[in-house]
Design an enzyme around this catalytic site. Structure first.
Site, mmCIF file in Angstrom:
data_model
loop_
_atom_site.group_PDB
_atom_site.id
_atom_site.type_symbol
_atom_site.label_atom_id
_atom_site.label_comp_id
_atom_site.label_asym_id
_atom_site.label_seq_id
_atom_site.Cartn_x
_atom_site.Cartn_y
_atom_site.Cartn_z
ATOM 1 N N ASP A 70 6.327 -26.929 121.108
ATOM 2 C CA ASP A 70 6.561 -25.560 120.647
ATOM 3 C C ASP A 70 7.221 -24.789 121.797
ATOM 4 O OD1 ASP A 70 6.225 -22.777 120.078
ATOM 5 O OD2 ASP A 70 4.521 -23.218 118.786
ATOM 6 N N VAL A 71 8.367 -24.186 121.551
ATOM 7 C CA VAL A 71 9.083 -23.501 122.628
ATOM 8 C C VAL A 71 8.305 -22.329 123.224
ATOM 9 C CG1 VAL A 71 11.453 -24.124 121.973
ATOM 10 C CG2 VAL A 71 10.391 -22.079 120.977
ATOM 11 N N TYR A 165 14.116 -10.390 112.762
ATOM 12 C CA TYR A 165 15.268 -11.288 112.944
ATOM 13 C C TYR A 165 16.459 -10.507 113.510
ATOM 14 C CZ TYR A 165 18.326 -15.284 111.852
ATOM 15 O OH TYR A 165 19.196 -16.350 111.932
ATOM 16 N N ALA A 166 16.750 -9.334 112.906
ATOM 17 C CA ALA A 166 17.868 -8.517 113.388
ATOM 18 C C ALA A 166 17.653 -8.101 114.845
ATOM 19 C CB ALA A 166 18.032 -7.287 112.510
ATOM 20 N N LYS A 169 18.038 -11.235 117.272
ATOM 21 C CA LYS A 169 19.377 -11.779 117.519
ATOM 22 C C LYS A 169 20.236 -10.793 118.328
ATOM 23 C CE LYS A 169 18.809 -15.820 115.519
ATOM 24 N NZ LYS A 169 18.641 -17.045 116.324
HETATM 25 N N1 LIG Z 1 21.209 -21.412 108.407
HETATM 26 C C1 LIG Z 1 21.924 -20.305 108.541
HETATM 27 O O1 LIG Z 1 22.635 -19.875 107.586
HETATM 28 C C2 LIG Z 1 21.937 -19.567 109.852
HETATM 29 C C3 LIG Z 1 22.753 -18.416 109.920
HETATM 30 C C4 LIG Z 1 22.787 -17.715 111.129
HETATM 31 C C5 LIG Z 1 22.073 -18.157 112.208
HETATM 32 N N2 LIG Z 1 21.282 -19.291 112.113
HETATM 33 C C6 LIG Z 1 20.572 -19.719 113.315
HETATM 34 O O2 LIG Z 1 20.797 -21.114 113.520
HETATM 35 C C7 LIG Z 1 19.665 -21.695 114.181
HETATM 36 C C8 LIG Z 1 19.174 -22.896 113.405
HETATM 37 O O3 LIG Z 1 18.851 -22.472 112.089
HETATM 38 P P1 LIG Z 1 18.643 -23.483 110.867
HETATM 39 O O4 LIG Z 1 19.201 -22.807 109.691
HETATM 40 O O5 LIG Z 1 19.064 -24.855 111.244
HETATM 41 O O6 LIG Z 1 17.042 -23.371 110.746
HETATM 42 P P2 LIG Z 1 15.905 -24.447 110.355
HETATM 43 O O7 LIG Z 1 16.428 -25.429 109.393
HETATM 44 O O8 LIG Z 1 14.724 -23.631 109.971
HETATM 45 O O9 LIG Z 1 15.630 -25.148 111.757
HETATM 46 C C9 LIG Z 1 15.018 -24.432 112.796
HETATM 47 C C10 LIG Z 1 14.606 -25.384 113.873
HETATM 48 O O10 LIG Z 1 13.896 -24.636 114.871
HETATM 49 C C11 LIG Z 1 12.653 -25.275 115.108
HETATM 50 N N3 LIG Z 1 11.644 -24.319 115.572
HETATM 51 C C12 LIG Z 1 11.223 -23.195 114.956
HETATM 52 N N4 LIG Z 1 10.236 -22.633 115.653
HETATM 53 C C13 LIG Z 1 10.029 -23.407 116.743
HETATM 54 C C14 LIG Z 1 9.124 -23.362 117.835
HETATM 55 N N5 LIG Z 1 8.221 -22.384 117.969
HETATM 56 N N6 LIG Z 1 9.196 -24.331 118.775
HETATM 57 C C15 LIG Z 1 10.091 -25.329 118.657
HETATM 58 N N7 LIG Z 1 10.983 -25.434 117.652
HETATM 59 C C16 LIG Z 1 10.918 -24.489 116.695
HETATM 60 C C17 LIG Z 1 12.302 -25.932 113.782
HETATM 61 O O11 LIG Z 1 11.392 -27.022 113.923
HETATM 62 P P3 LIG Z 1 9.799 -26.917 113.747
HETATM 63 O O12 LIG Z 1 9.533 -25.948 112.639
HETATM 64 O O13 LIG Z 1 9.408 -28.331 113.460
HETATM 65 O O14 LIG Z 1 9.298 -26.444 115.069
HETATM 66 C C18 LIG Z 1 13.665 -26.462 113.369
HETATM 67 O O15 LIG Z 1 13.934 -27.693 114.011
HETATM 68 C C19 LIG Z 1 18.643 -20.569 114.309
HETATM 69 O O16 LIG Z 1 18.780 -19.982 115.586
HETATM 70 C C20 LIG Z 1 19.059 -19.581 113.229
HETATM 71 O O17 LIG Z 1 18.633 -18.274 113.507
HETATM 72 C C21 LIG Z 1 21.196 -19.979 110.945
#
Ligand SMILES: NC(=O)c1ccc[n+]([C@@H]2O[C@H](COP(=O)([O-])OP(=O)(O)OC[C@H]3O[C@@H](n4cnc5c(N)ncnc54)[C@H](OP(=O)(O)O)[C@@H]3O)[C@@H](O)[C@H]2O)c1
Length: 260
Positions: A70-71, A165-166, A169
């Site tokens: 966990d980060v 979230y807003a 980021k």
């Molecule tokens: N998808 C979009 O449309 C979108 C748009 C804009 C920005 N983003 C950004 O892109 C990034 C990735 O998003 P995604 O869509 O791929 O999300 P996702 O599918 O929910 O993946 C998030 C990842 O972060 C990990 N994570 C969450 N909390 C954590 C913690 N406390 N410690 C360690 N790992 C943790 C999750 O794994 P575990 O839960 O197993 O820990 C998972 O591997 C994020 O920064 C998100 O804000 C996404």
């Protein structure tokens, strides 16, 4: 899951760490870094998911480490970093991708502790990891730090009922650009990556929420984007990042929607 190297051996032998690399955008970035020659450590809480990403890297002939952690938990992060040091050496490429989009809902109804927990994952944990890994990067005169943000940072009022979230980021981007300026001309670059709207579990989770809780406008927008095929694949988003990462550019906001 297939993809060709986007920048063959651009990172040959380099050591990379991708947080949130177990699925979605982080997994795709880990695979692209491996295709570009990096040895990749993948960190997230779900052990099965980080192992799966490591397996995919291995199947493509790369070297990967699966690190369940966990980060936000310093002791777990320390164990993970020790393992990377022992197996691969110091981290040279850090992709702070892990984040949460919760809590969603009318701000005054949300648990303030949950709001603060989201800031901890999305901002404080990023800064802690970067500050821990920066000294070795500076000593070696080379490093890449990328903080994965969101288009919401440019339009904070564009996603109502997503106050944490807003906030997170926007703060993440300020942290990134400030740090980039501080370490300019050291060989260590620090940049923001906005990945675009990407078809991941995070997007699916938003669509699964009660429209009454998150607001019908927000719910409809995320559902429409998905149904109209407007989302990028994680691979498309990751290749956009990898096309920019090898350069010496620093203090930039890279958006997957912009031409490379
Ligand atoms: N998808 C979009 O449309 C979108 C748009 C804009 C920005 N983003 C950004 O892109 C990034 C990735 O998003 P995604 O869509 O791929 O999300 P996702 O599918 O929910 O993946 C998030 C990842 O972060 C990990 N994570 C969450 N909390 C954590 C913690 N406390 N410690 C360690 N790992 C943790 C999750 O794994 P575990 O839960 O197993 O820990 C998972 O591997 C994020 O920064 C998100 O804000 C996404």
């Amino acid at each position: 899951m297939t993809s060709k190297p986007t920048s063959s051996a651009a990172f040959g032998g380099r050591v990379a760490l991708v947080t949130g690399g177990g699925r979605g955008i982080g997994q795709a970035i880990a695979l692209e870094l491996a295709s570009a020659g990096a040895r990749v450590a993948v960190l997230a809480r779900s052990a099965d998911e980080v192992k799966q990403t490591a397996k995919l890297v291995s199947e493509r002939g790369g070297d990967a480490l699966a690190l369940p952690a966990d980060v936000t938990l310093a002791d777990q992060v320390a164990v993970a970093l020790n393992e990377i040091n022992e197996r691969f050496g110091p981290v040279e490429i850090l992709v702070n991708n892990a984040a949460v989009v919760w809590p969603l809902g009318p701000s005054i109804t949300l648990d303030p502790d949950q709001w603060a927990s989201a800031i901890d994952v999305n901002v404080a944990a990023v800064a802690r990891l970067s500050f821990t890994l920066l000294p070795a990067m500076l000593e070696h005169g080379w490093g890449r730090i990328v903080n994965v943000s969101s288009g919401i940072a440019a339009h904070p009022a564009g996603m109502l009922r997503a106050n944490a979230y807003a906030t997170s980021k926007a703060a993440l981007e300020a942290h990134t650009l400030n740090l980039a300026a501080e370490v300019a001309d050291t060989g260590v670059t620090v940049n923001v990556f906005r990945p675009g709207g990407v078809d991941t579990a995070m997007q699916a989770w938003i669509r699964q929420q009660d429209p009454e809780q998150i607001g019908t406008d927000l719910h409809e927008r995320f559902t429409r984007n998905y149904e109209e095929g407007a989302l990028l694949t994680p691979h498309q988003s990751a290749t956009s990042l990898l096309s920019r990462l090898p350069t010496a550019a620093t203090g930039q906001i890279w958006d997957a929607a912009d031409p490379t």
